[in-house]
Design a protein around this motif. Structure first.
Motif, PDB file in Angstrom:
ATOM      1  N   UNK A   1     -22.677 -11.918 -18.666  1.00 41.32           N
ATOM      2  CA  UNK A   1     -23.017 -12.986 -17.741  1.00 41.32           C
ATOM      3  C   UNK A   1     -22.656 -14.359 -18.321  1.00 41.32           C
ATOM      4  N   UNK A   2     -22.907 -14.536 -19.611  1.00 43.67           N
ATOM      5  CA  UNK A   2     -22.597 -15.820 -20.253  1.00 43.67           C
ATOM      6  C   UNK A   2     -21.087 -16.040 -20.281  1.00 43.67           C
ATOM      7  N   UNK A   3     -20.331 -14.954 -20.503  1.00 51.26           N
ATOM      8  CA  UNK A   3     -18.869 -15.053 -20.517  1.00 51.26           C
ATOM      9  C   UNK A   3     -18.349 -15.499 -19.155  1.00 51.26           C
ATOM     10  N   UNK A   4     -18.892 -14.948 -18.077  1.00 51.54           N
ATOM     11  CA  UNK A   4     -18.448 -15.317 -16.733  1.00 51.54           C
ATOM     12  C   UNK A   4     -18.764 -16.781 -16.438  1.00 51.54           C
ATOM     13  N   UNK A   5     -19.926 -17.248 -16.858  1.00 52.28           N
ATOM     14  CA  UNK A   5     -20.298 -18.659 -16.650  1.00 52.28           C
ATOM     15  C   UNK A   5     -19.362 -19.554 -17.454  1.00 52.28           C
ATOM     16  N   UNK A   6     -19.074 -19.152 -18.701  1.00 47.45           N
ATOM     17  CA  UNK A   6     -18.143 -19.922 -19.529  1.00 47.45           C
ATOM     18  C   UNK A   6     -16.765 -19.983 -18.886  1.00 47.45           C
ATOM     19  N   UNK A   7     -16.263 -18.828 -18.405  1.00 52.13           N
ATOM     20  CA  UNK A   7     -14.944 -18.799 -17.769  1.00 52.13           C
ATOM     21  C   UNK A   7     -14.927 -19.627 -16.484  1.00 52.13           C
ATOM     22  N   UNK A   8     -16.012 -19.603 -15.734  1.00 53.46           N
ATOM     23  CA  UNK A   8     -16.106 -20.423 -14.523  1.00 53.46           C
ATOM     24  C   UNK A   8     -16.052 -21.907 -14.873  1.00 53.46           C
ATOM     25  N   UNK A   9     -16.804 -22.308 -15.888  1.00 53.34           N
ATOM     26  CA  UNK A   9     -16.793 -23.713 -16.316  1.00 53.34           C
ATOM     27  C   UNK A   9     -15.429 -24.111 -16.869  1.00 53.34           C
ATOM     28  N   UNK A  10     -14.815 -23.216 -17.642  1.00 54.83           N
ATOM     29  CA  UNK A  10     -13.478 -23.479 -18.176  1.00 54.83           C
ATOM     30  C   UNK A  10     -12.470 -23.634 -17.038  1.00 54.83           C
ATOM     31  N   UNK A  11     -12.524 -22.738 -16.056  1.00 52.87           N
ATOM     32  CA  UNK A  11     -11.625 -22.828 -14.907  1.00 52.87           C
ATOM     33  C   UNK A  11     -11.827 -24.111 -14.126  1.00 52.87           C
ATOM     34  N   UNK A  12     -13.074 -24.504 -13.927  1.00 57.81           N
ATOM     35  CA  UNK A  12     -13.357 -25.755 -13.214  1.00 57.81           C
ATOM     36  C   UNK A  12     -12.830 -26.955 -13.997  1.00 57.81           C
ATOM     37  N   UNK A  13     -13.018 -26.930 -15.319  1.00 59.16           N
ATOM     38  CA  UNK A  13     -12.507 -28.023 -16.148  1.00 59.16           C
ATOM     39  C   UNK A  13     -10.988 -28.116 -16.092  1.00 59.16           C
ATOM     40  N   UNK A  14     -10.307 -26.957 -16.173  1.00 55.64           N
ATOM     41  CA  UNK A  14      -8.843 -26.952 -16.081  1.00 55.64           C
ATOM     42  C   UNK A  14      -8.376 -27.412 -14.708  1.00 55.64           C
ATOM     43  N   UNK A  15      -9.100 -27.019 -13.675  1.00 58.94           N
ATOM     44  CA  UNK A  15      -8.756 -27.445 -12.317  1.00 58.94           C
ATOM     45  C   UNK A  15      -8.855 -28.964 -12.179  1.00 58.94           C
ATOM     46  N   UNK A  16      -9.940 -29.527 -12.682  1.00 62.99           N
ATOM     47  CA  UNK A  16     -10.133 -30.984 -12.596  1.00 62.99           C
ATOM     48  C   UNK A  16      -9.080 -31.716 -13.418  1.00 62.99           C
ATOM     49  N   UNK A  17      -8.846 -31.257 -14.644  1.00 60.14           N
ATOM     50  CA  UNK A  17      -7.848 -31.917 -15.501  1.00 60.14           C
ATOM     51  C   UNK A  17      -6.450 -31.747 -14.917  1.00 60.14           C
TER      52      UNK A  17
END
Length: 183
Positions: free
Chosen positions: A1-17
């Motif tokens: 579950x923590x990995x999925x949250x991390x990947x979601x946050x990473x994806x959102x950060x890459x999307x914004x950048x």
């Protein structure tokens, strides 16, 4: 579950950048070649920000999930029009030129009407968007791109804004990296 949250946050950060780099690179490209920002927004930025939808819709179409394709297209357009434009308008007043109201907005309205007509049984017995209908939509998109590109030649940048210059290599790196991060 923590990995999925991390990947979601990473994806959102890459999307914004990625979006940030794409806009910076596209704007710098427009300034370098004296292209109106509207033309860059209607082409380079529009392609880049549509890449995630393109990828999702391509996979959905290959898997036979037409409802996902329609839902994504209509949903993302409504979200962009109402939520994003609304929030941007709350942050700062958005100036809309009369040329945009007279020329570009009717193209958007025409796209909705054409999709409505092709998706319903007005022109055929089936409520299916066929390959021929897809070709019709692509032809209209090509006509729109032609209109935008010919409009670039006749328009003059209305105001010169002071921005720092960016080297051409950096402009293209921002655009390409922005597109990659968006996908």
């Amino acid at each position: 579950m923590i990995l999925q949250i991390f990947l979601l946050c990473l994806g959102l950060g890459l999307l914004i950048k990625g979006a940030d780099w794409l806009v910076d690179g596209g704007s710098a490209l427009a300034r370098r070649y004296k292209v109106p920002d509207l033309a860059i927004g209607l082409t380079v930025i529009a392609f880049g920000t549509s890449m995630p939808e393109f990828v999702v819709n391509t996979f959905a179409a290959f898997q036979g999930n037409g409802d996902i394709v329609y839902g994504n297209i209509i949903g993302s357009n409504n979200f962009n029009l109402y939520v994003i434009l609304g929030i941007a308008g709350l942050i700062t007043p958005l100036v809309v030129s009369s040329g945009t109201v007279r020329r570009e907005i009717p193209f958007s309205l025409m796209a909705v009407i054409i999709l409505f007509l092709l998706s319903n049984s007005f022109l055929s017995e089936n409520k299916v968007l066929s390959r021929f209908d897809g070709l019709i939509l692509l032809i209209f998109f090509g006509l729109f791109l032609y209109y935008v590109l010919t409009g670039i030649k006749s328009d003059v940048i209305s105001q010169e804004l002071k921005h720092k210059e960016m080297p051409v290599v950096k402009i293209w790196l921002f655009i390409i990296a922005g597109l990659i991060f968006l996908v």
